[in-house]
Design a protein around this motif. Sequence first.
Motif, PDB file in Angstrom:
ATOM      1  N   LYS A   1      -2.023   5.401  -2.375  1.00  0.00           N
ATOM      2  CA  LYS A   1      -2.802   4.186  -2.157  1.00  0.00           C
ATOM      3  C   LYS A   1      -3.431   3.720  -3.466  1.00  0.00           C
ATOM      4  O   LYS A   1      -4.007   4.521  -4.200  1.00  0.00           O
ATOM      5  CB  LYS A   1      -3.914   4.437  -1.139  1.00  0.00           C
ATOM      6  CG  LYS A   1      -3.420   4.977   0.204  1.00  0.00           C
ATOM      7  CD  LYS A   1      -2.616   3.951   0.960  1.00  0.00           C
ATOM      8  CE  LYS A   1      -2.278   4.442   2.358  1.00  0.00           C
ATOM      9  NZ  LYS A   1      -1.445   3.499   3.104  1.00  0.00           N
TER      10      LYS A   1
ATOM     11  N   SER B   1       2.057   2.480  -5.431  1.00  0.00           N
ATOM     12  CA  SER B   1       1.512   1.325  -4.717  1.00  0.00           C
ATOM     13  C   SER B   1       0.712   0.465  -5.688  1.00  0.00           C
ATOM     14  O   SER B   1      -0.005   0.968  -6.559  1.00  0.00           O
ATOM     15  CB  SER B   1       0.601   1.798  -3.579  1.00  0.00           C
ATOM     16  OG  SER B   1      -0.536   2.469  -4.095  1.00  0.00           O
TER      17      SER B   1
ATOM     18  N   LYS C   1      -6.748  -5.122   0.993  1.00  0.00           N
ATOM     19  CA  LYS C   1      -6.251  -4.599   2.274  1.00  0.00           C
ATOM     20  C   LYS C   1      -6.122  -5.761   3.259  1.00  0.00           C
ATOM     21  O   LYS C   1      -6.865  -5.880   4.226  1.00  0.00           O
ATOM     22  CB  LYS C   1      -7.205  -3.523   2.816  1.00  0.00           C
ATOM     23  CG  LYS C   1      -7.478  -2.390   1.827  1.00  0.00           C
ATOM     24  CD  LYS C   1      -6.199  -1.697   1.400  1.00  0.00           C
ATOM     25  CE  LYS C   1      -6.485  -0.450   0.601  1.00  0.00           C
ATOM     26  NZ  LYS C   1      -7.082  -0.722  -0.712  1.00  0.00           N
TER      27      LYS C   1
ATOM     28  N   ASN D   1       0.818  -1.214   0.000  1.00  0.00           N
ATOM     29  CA  ASN D   1       0.000   0.000   0.000  1.00  0.00           C
ATOM     30  C   ASN D   1       0.851   1.263   0.000  1.00  0.00           C
ATOM     31  O   ASN D   1       0.322   2.364   0.084  1.00  0.00           O
ATOM     32  CB  ASN D   1      -0.920  -0.003   1.225  1.00  0.00           C
ATOM     33  CG  ASN D   1      -1.978  -1.077   1.100  1.00  0.00           C
ATOM     34  OD1 ASN D   1      -2.707  -1.132   0.117  1.00  0.00           O
ATOM     35  ND2 ASN D   1      -2.054  -1.963   2.081  1.00  0.00           N
TER      36      ASN D   1
END
Length: 568
Positions: free
Chosen positions: A543, A485, A549, A442
């Motif tokens: 991000k 990312s 996640k 990330n």
Amino acid sequence: MANDKQHENITMFQFFEWYTPTDHMHWIRLKEQASLLSSLGLSAIWVPPPTKGSSPNDVGYGVYDLWDMGEFDQKGTVPTKYGTKDQLKEAIDECHKHGIKVYFDAVLNHKAAGDETEVFKAVAVAEDDRTQEIEDPHKITAYTKFNFPGRKGKYSDFQWSHHHFSGTDWDAKEQRSAVFKIKGANKGFAQDVDDEHGNFDYLMCNNIDYDHPDVVAETERWAQWCIDEFKIDGFRIDAMKHISAGFIAHLLSYIRGQLNRPKFFCVGEYWKQDLNDVDIHLENNGHIHLFDVPLHFNFKRAGEDGPSFDMRTIFDGTLVQSSPEAAVTFIDNHDTQPYQALESFVPAWFKPLAAALICLRFDGYPCLFYGDFYGIEPKSPSEPETGFPGRKEMFSRMLLARKLFAYGAQDDYFDHPNCIAWIRHGDEYHPGGLAVIMSNSNAKGHKRLNIGKHRAGEVWVDMMGYWKDPVVIKEDGSVKVYCHSGSVSLWVPKEEGKSWIICEESSSPEEAERHGSEEQYVRDHADDDDSEEEKKEEEFEAKHPDLPKSLDTWDHLLEDDDDDQALR
């Protein structure tokens, strides 16, 4: 034209997806696209099965007549789903004109939609163990007679009967579906096939018996006709788990030896995730390429796991790692696309990373997918949400990077679980050089690479256009390169006025926001020296909106890193 490509990397392109429209225009599309595909560095096209299928909409894997390439009125249509024989020949000629080889998708395992029934003795076997007969042998009635009335013996007067098959799946008299093994003298399933389900010779429809000498001779004649009539350069063999390995080896020996085509290419679809099984098949069937199925599943896991996937292991257990000379690497294909039996689609965010991993490294013969490039059509007009857009611009830049820069010695920096990189130093024909960096975390990725003192002072840019600010190689030959990312950047020597855009597409809102943040960061820190910059650059994190996640990340490994080693 072919001589212009002799010092270029070779790259294959699968020119179809499962929902390619049944508009009989696909060969025309190929002819129209040949020039573009050649300009991107593509050297070979794998076309869908060009043979007449069991219905007008057949994708080609329900093969009815190998000798009908859209020429005869059979199974409700003259053209195949993709067009006519003449259109196919014109498309092949156009590809050859632009230095592109053409590989036919050869469906040799089975035949479908027989013309007449026959009565013969057979026995049902267990679905999960085809070595076990589950009833007494008895007579069944099946559509195993193929006399091709529409073709009337043109090209071949061979007619198929149950004697030429080893199994079937439908008893027309009893209206019963099962895996039936055909009984008779010298009858049985081939033994040199995959051992899944005890014996995986039988897959579907009428299973062809390659122990029958007449079947072997007919297939040899068909292969020679394909080469003489269409000037093809190779085959992609469908369903190789289910076909006698000895027969495939014989067929290739016949083509390369007796037909004097020593460079005839062949890649097999051997759909196994276990590398041990793949290696055994290569040992039993030499001089053939196989699709790197284990690598495809590594890509799928990497895309699904996000930051918790250790990128240093991306090639573990893959064919390209163990037998790179035999590996055809790919991201997705018509079987893995959504709504198909082998659906295992690589998540969209990871596809640029996967493309770099197959296109820009030394090993493997990469094959890109029509659906990834041009898009995937919806399953039906009433389900528009089942379609997927293509990513022409991204794949075009990746292909150009392979064509122009991915040459010479390779230095790997596979030294961090979330950020890996490598350098290609170029060769005498392509001296430019290339540095690839990617991050599945990330946070943005950055890594200091040793490009070489001879390049001191050179300005390099990200030819993907993702990272807008250039970098300068220092006197000691080192340079710090970056990526966003969940992204990849391809750093190459700057050429004034060069954009590397062949197929333009608008940036997504997320990319626009990311680029804006980056440009603001560059302005804020324009006067920082290297040490100061490295202390502050963790302030800027871009991000990725689609990155999983995962709770299980590798961020703890960053805590003790020196600034100059961060994300290395």
